[in-house]
Write an enzyme that holds these catalytic residues in place. Structure first.
Site, mmCIF file in Angstrom:
data_model
loop_
_atom_site.group_PDB
_atom_site.id
_atom_site.type_symbol
_atom_site.label_atom_id
_atom_site.label_comp_id
_atom_site.label_asym_id
_atom_site.label_seq_id
_atom_site.Cartn_x
_atom_site.Cartn_y
_atom_site.Cartn_z
ATOM 1 N N LYS A 1 0.819 -1.215 0.000
ATOM 2 C CA LYS A 1 0.000 0.000 0.000
ATOM 3 C C LYS A 1 0.855 1.268 0.000
ATOM 4 O O LYS A 1 0.401 2.325 -0.430
ATOM 5 C CB LYS A 1 -0.973 -0.018 1.175
ATOM 6 C CG LYS A 1 -2.022 -1.112 0.981
ATOM 7 C CD LYS A 1 -3.203 -1.005 1.897
ATOM 8 C CE LYS A 1 -4.298 -1.956 1.481
ATOM 9 N NZ LYS A 1 -3.906 -3.384 1.594
HETATM 10 C C1 LIG Z 1 -4.498 -4.451 0.891
HETATM 11 C C2 LIG Z 1 -3.687 -5.700 0.768
HETATM 12 C C3 LIG Z 1 -4.016 -6.725 -0.158
HETATM 13 C C4 LIG Z 1 -5.254 -6.657 -1.042
HETATM 14 O O1 LIG Z 1 -5.183 -5.676 -2.034
HETATM 15 P P1 LIG Z 1 -6.546 -5.080 -2.680
HETATM 16 O O2 LIG Z 1 -6.124 -3.949 -3.507
HETATM 17 O O3 LIG Z 1 -7.412 -4.686 -1.512
HETATM 18 O O4 LIG Z 1 -7.167 -6.205 -3.459
HETATM 19 C C5 LIG Z 1 -3.178 -7.830 -0.239
HETATM 20 N N1 LIG Z 1 -2.092 -7.958 0.562
HETATM 21 C C6 LIG Z 1 -1.746 -7.011 1.468
HETATM 22 C C7 LIG Z 1 -0.562 -7.227 2.328
HETATM 23 C C8 LIG Z 1 -2.524 -5.855 1.602
HETATM 24 O O5 LIG Z 1 -2.182 -4.917 2.517
#
Ligand SMILES: *Cc1c(COP(=O)(O)O)cnc(C)c1O
Length: 465
Positions: free
Chosen positions: A110
């Site tokens: 993120k």
């Molecule tokens: C947010 C997240 C995901 C999922 O991603 P999306 O965009 O919500 O599908 C997968 N792995 C981690 C570690 C995350 O923080």
């Protein structure tokens, strides 16, 4: 480039207007009016660019209201906080390519989007001589990435609610040890749902929202999707030079459908056939893999798993894909979303052929995840985090002969140490930034889950414009 809403209720807006709007004011999601196409010649010319230069080339196709020098500067600052020069390095184990997206300040993917979004907000607020007070609730990961995205920014305060004692120790420390004066962590006595309900209710007070310049930093902001498109292009370029092969599949651990939707945009942008299939990998919360496999999109209960950032039922970015499924007709998209809100289910079986042109899907159970972490470690000495392991398990099951597959690695294994250490039966080395968290100074308010108290707190500490 103009931007529209999936529900058709807004006049076209520019990129910067879209970023400041977040959710479209008609309740829909924002999308570019057209998806730019990259010709093979241009694509080939990109192969020697740095990550930052590539990010500029990709993003500038979608952004025409930030001058070039400023956009380059925003991109360069956003990725200088990463602990490796390549930003998103690829490693190769067995038949898999693994793209490590966890080299940012909070060790999860993120950061790639939120470091960029924080800098875009800062730039726009400066330009408009304005301020923003970001309010959000987190069950763990997004909160820390959002806090790191805006810490120390002069025109922004951020208020992040988390459920007291219900996020992991590391997650709590990653948030509360950020002691910049513009960061307010609020631990509430209650659950994540309580925290989220409070945030929603405060946002619904439109007068308060306006006077206090409230802003959100959730996964529906178009700028976040755009920042994620870049690393798909980066991976394709890297793999095609490595394999002498022009086609790539991606395996994407999926929760809110944001990451994999960025892959869908990349697939449509790049020369035909560059991205072949997007493998949508879910944990036991499998609403989206059921959608791809059977055309059945129906809500059920959220079950907690070892990959908590994917414990999601209603995927906030799914409406963006629905819009394309409905031939870019907002009226039909709107109708489907109304039906979903009323019944909690959408029948997409008539779209099955269309969906399966772009996606395949697979699901990993809890034991699949621990077995995958254990076996991958035994075989290659490489440690997967549980989210990444969902994608790797699914990739190994679904791999097509002769087509390289790239698994997105979304978090550093040290963030989910308990699960990982149980699986490999060994303690793992933490990255330096995580080792001394417990000794750092921390700051957090503990409050009752009382909406009015929290609104009062935000008001008293809000940045005034
Ligand atoms: C947010 C997240 C995901 C999922 O991603 P999306 O965009 O919500 O599908 C997968 N792995 C981690 C570690 C995350 O923080």
């Amino acid at each position: 480039m103009q931007y529209i809403s999936t529900r058709g209720g807004i006049d076209p807006v520019s990129f910067t207007e879209a970023v400041l709007m977040g959710l479209a004011t008609d309740g829909g999601l924002i999308l570019p009016r057209t998806i730019p196409r990259i010709g093979s010649d241009t694509y080939t010319e990109w192969k020697d660019l740095s990550y930052q230069e590539l990010a500029f080339e990709v993003m500038s196709r979608f952004i025409d209201d930030i001058p070039e020098a400023e956009l380059r500067d925003i991109i360069s600052r956003s990725y200088s906080s990463f602990d490796c020069k390549e930003v998103a390095p690829l490693v190769h184990h067995g038949s898999l390519h693994i793209m490590e997206l966890f080299h940012g300040p909070t060790l999860a993917f993120k950061d790639v989007a939120l470091q960029f979004l924080g800098n875009i907000f800062e730039y726009l607020l400066e330009k408009n001589n304005s301020v923003m007070n970001i309010l959000g609730a987190t069950s763990g990961d997004t909160g820390s990435a959002a806090i790191y995205g805006v810490r120390g920014k002069e025109r922004i305060n951020i208020f992040i609610l988390h459920p007291h004692g219900r996020v992991s120790k590391v997650q709590e420390q990653q948030m509360t040890t950020v002691t910049d004066s513009n960061v307010f962590n609020i631990a509430i006595r209650g659950t994540f749902d309580d925290a989220q309900a409070i945030v929603k209710s405060i946002f619904n007070d439109l007068d308060f929202k306006g006077t206090q310049h409230l802003g959100a930093i959730n996964s529906i902001n178009w700028a976040r999707v755009l920042a994620q498109v870049v690393y798909y292009v980066h991976a394709c370029l890297h793999i095609s030079s490595h394999e002498n092969d022009k086609t790539v599949d991606f395996s994407v651990p999926t929760g809110n459908f944001g990451d994999i939707f960025a892959g869908y945009i990349a697939k449509r942008m790049l020369p035909e056939g560059t991205v072949r299939k997007l493998l949508l990998a879910t944990n036991s919360n499998d609403i989206l893999s059921r959608m791809v496999q059977q055309g059945d999109y129906s809500l059920s209960e959220v079950v907690p798993t070892s990959s908590p950032s994917m414990d999601i039922q209603s995927a906030s970015n799914f409406e963006r894909y629905l819009y394309y499924l409905h031939d870019e007709e907002p009226g039909r998209t709107n109708q489907t979303m109304i039906q979903f809100a009323e019944t909690g289910t959408i029948n997409l079986s008539s779209f099955q052929d269309h969906i399966q042109r772009d996606f395949v899907a697979e699901k990993a159970t809890e034991s699949d995840v621990t077995n995958c972490i254990a076996e991958f470690y035994k075989e290659y000495g490489y440690i997967l985090d549980p989210h990444t392991a969902v994608g790797v398990h699914c990739a190994l099951k679904h791999q097509s002969k002769g087509v390289p597959i790239c698994c997105l690695s979304t978090a550093h294994p040290g963030k989910f140490g308990d699960t990982v250490e149980d699986a490999i039966d060994k303690l793992i080395d933490l990255p330096r930034s995580m080792r001394n968290l417990a000794d750092k100074e921390s700051r957090c308010e503990l409050m009752d889950a009382d909406r009015n108290l929290i609104q009062e707190f935000v008001k008293n500490h809000a940045k005034q414009g």
